[in-house]
Scaffold this motif. Structure first.
Motif, PDB file in Angstrom:
ATOM      1  N   THR A  27       1.495   6.156  -6.987  1.00  0.00           N
ATOM      2  CA  THR A  27       0.797   6.952  -7.458  1.00  0.00           C
ATOM      3  C   THR A  27       0.743   8.839  -7.210  1.00  0.00           C
ATOM      4  O   THR A  27       0.383   9.616  -8.207  1.00  0.00           O
ATOM      5  N   GLN A  28       0.966   8.936  -6.179  1.00  0.00           N
ATOM      6  CA  GLN A  28       1.612  10.466  -6.296  1.00  0.00           C
ATOM      7  C   GLN A  28       2.590  11.226  -7.382  1.00  0.00           C
ATOM      8  O   GLN A  28       2.472  12.158  -7.791  1.00  0.00           O
ATOM      9  N   THR A  67       2.401   1.212  -3.430  1.00  0.00           N
ATOM     10  CA  THR A  67       1.499   1.612  -4.516  1.00  0.00           C
ATOM     11  C   THR A  67       1.070   3.664  -4.111  1.00  0.00           C
ATOM     12  O   THR A  67       1.091   4.474  -5.663  1.00  0.00           O
ATOM     13  N   THR A  68       0.864   4.231  -2.816  1.00  0.00           N
ATOM     14  CA  THR A  68       0.890   5.827  -2.926  1.00  0.00           C
ATOM     15  C   THR A  68       1.694   6.328  -2.592  1.00  0.00           C
ATOM     16  O   THR A  68       1.918   6.520  -3.897  1.00  0.00           O
ATOM     17  N   ARG A  69       2.930   5.879  -2.874  1.00  0.00           N
ATOM     18  CA  ARG A  69       4.310   6.859  -2.740  1.00  0.00           C
ATOM     19  C   ARG A  69       4.054   6.652  -5.042  1.00  0.00           C
ATOM     20  O   ARG A  69       4.649   8.096  -5.318  1.00  0.00           O
ATOM     21  N   ALA A 101       0.401  16.050 -14.584  1.00  0.00           N
ATOM     22  CA  ALA A 101       0.128  17.168 -14.436  1.00  0.00           C
ATOM     23  C   ALA A 101       1.935  18.437 -15.237  1.00  0.00           C
ATOM     24  O   ALA A 101       1.527  19.319 -15.752  1.00  0.00           O
ATOM     25  N   MET A 147       0.760  -1.323  -0.193  1.00  0.00           N
ATOM     26  CA  MET A 147       0.424  -0.270   0.115  1.00  0.00           C
ATOM     27  C   MET A 147       1.064   1.397  -0.503  1.00  0.00           C
ATOM     28  O   MET A 147       0.536   2.191  -0.869  1.00  0.00           O
ATOM     29  N   LEU A 207       3.321  10.017  -9.945  1.00  0.00           N
ATOM     30  CA  LEU A 207       2.411   9.875 -11.601  1.00  0.00           C
ATOM     31  C   LEU A 207       1.687  10.930 -11.848  1.00  0.00           C
ATOM     32  O   LEU A 207       1.723  11.370 -12.371  1.00  0.00           O
ATOM     33  N   GLY A 208       0.570  11.382 -10.427  1.00  0.00           N
ATOM     34  CA  GLY A 208      -0.770  12.353 -11.076  1.00  0.00           C
ATOM     35  C   GLY A 208       0.905  13.733 -10.426  1.00  0.00           C
ATOM     36  O   GLY A 208       0.395  14.273 -12.027  1.00  0.00           O
ATOM     37  N   ILE A 209       1.656  13.706 -10.219  1.00  0.00           N
ATOM     38  CA  ILE A 209       2.324  14.922 -10.203  1.00  0.00           C
ATOM     39  C   ILE A 209       3.237  15.014 -11.092  1.00  0.00           C
ATOM     40  O   ILE A 209       3.190  16.112 -12.118  1.00  0.00           O
TER      41      ILE A 209
END
Lengths: 230, 119
Positions: B100-101, B96-98, B108, B93, B103-105
């Motif tokens: 996802t973060q 994946t959190t790291r 953008a 978890m 990837l999002g940044i």
């Protein structure tokens, strides 16, 4: 001073525009970033069409992971100060300048906007106030510090705390928990009175069923946090 | 323990062992994570073939029936495996959190760059 507003948003299509406009009007010297936590409604579309500055998370992380994304963004882009403003329109951007001034003047690591210093504005339900009071007492007995509104989402932090939160942040219901972490690391936490509004649309993330989980989880997290760093 | 029961148990264990090996072969299970299961099954097979060992160990530990001891060990083993699994899930978890973060940044930033080069 470079200042950033972090707006975590999950299914806030009814509030997000108002929240951003409120910021542009009342706190124009702040940059902002919306963290769209994989909303299932039109939040993303609204952000795109209005040309808002947003980060879109490809999977839902929950509030903790979403806000942390904002802190990572703040760290990478060299911000000196970051504040979390909820995307549901409860927080008024008019208080942000006062919070930033306090952060600088008091040289604080965190400034919390508290509803319970002046007892003005939306005060939440009696039951929730009881829960908040309980956390205030728990934090006082474990750290010695008085935090009148430990669950407040309206919190501004300095560079040092940005880096700390970017590295480590609780996954859900992170507010009281992370205040204790900061207090235990000898951080300076200051509260100033603010007024909050009742949310304009959408539902609160804490339902009756979840509030039991909330109480147990946050209590445990606070206790563990205060033991671990001794 | 009757010979019939011994044989039934032996067959079950061997099928389980082959099953786990087949999963590893098909890459549906990591060999590293399969090893504790295989070791446990092999130990159980040894006890099944030599029930004397089982009786001896049960006497040593003061447990009346050898079968009860088997149950107890099985239960303890399962708890340990589940605990390890829960730990692994927490670790995953976090990872994946790291991701996802990041990837999002990154996305953008990429979109901003694209817009800039279009203008």
């Amino acid at each position: 001073m470079k200042k950033l507003i972090i707006i975590p948003a999950y299914n806030e299509e009814g509030n997000i525009e108002r929240t951003v406009n409120n910021i542009k009007e009342n706190a124009p010297e702040f940059d902002y970033v919306i963290i769209n936590d994989c909303s299932t409604d039109n939040t993303l579309k609204i952000c795109r069409e209005n040309g808002f500055n947003y980060i879109n998370l490809p999977v839902n992380l929950g509030i903790g992971g979403a806000v942390q994304t904002g802190y990572i963004y703040a760290r990478e882009n060299g911000y000196d100060c970051a504040v979390q403003v909820d995307g549901d329109g409860q927080h008024d951007a008019a208080f942000l300048n006062e919070m930033a001034a306090t952060l600088e003047k008091e040289n604080a690591d965190m400034v919390i906007g508290s509803r319970f210093i002046k007892m003005e504005g939306f005060q939440s339900s009696a039951l929730r106030r009881m829960g908040i009071k309980y956390f205030t007492n728990l934090i006082k007995s474990l750290t010695g510090a008085t935090v009148t509104d430990p669950t407040s989402g309206l919190r501004m932090v300095n560079r040092r705390t940005i880096e700390m939160f970017a590295a480590n942040y609780p996954t859900d219901y992170p507010e009281p928990d992370s205040v204790v972490t900061l207090l235990k690391k000898k951080g300076k936490v200051v509260e100033i009175p603010v007024m909050m509004k009742e949310r304009e649309s959408g539902k609160s993330s804490i339902s009756a069923r979840k509030s039991v989980y909330y109480m147990v989880k946050v209590s445990l997290a606070i206790i563990l946090e205060s033991v671990a760093s001794k | 323990m009757s010979l019939r029961l011994q044989i039934i148990i032996l067959v079950c264990f061997i099928i389980a062992l082959i099953g786990i090996l087949a999963l590893c072969k098909k890459k549906r299970m990591d060999l590293r994570q399969a090893l504790p299961w295989m070791v446990a099954i092999i130990i159980l097979i040894i006890f099944d073939i030599f029930p004397v060992l089982l009786t001896w160990l049960a006497n040593l530990m003061g447990i009346g029936s050898p079968m009860n001891m088997m149950m107890f060990f099985g239960f303890a083993f399962l708890l340990i495996i589940i605990l390890i699994l829960t730990m692994n899930i927490s670790k995953l978890m976090k990872k994946t959190t790291r991701l996802t973060q990041e990837l999002g940044i990154l996305r953008a930033e990429l979109e901003k760059e694209k817009k800039k080069s279009e203008e």
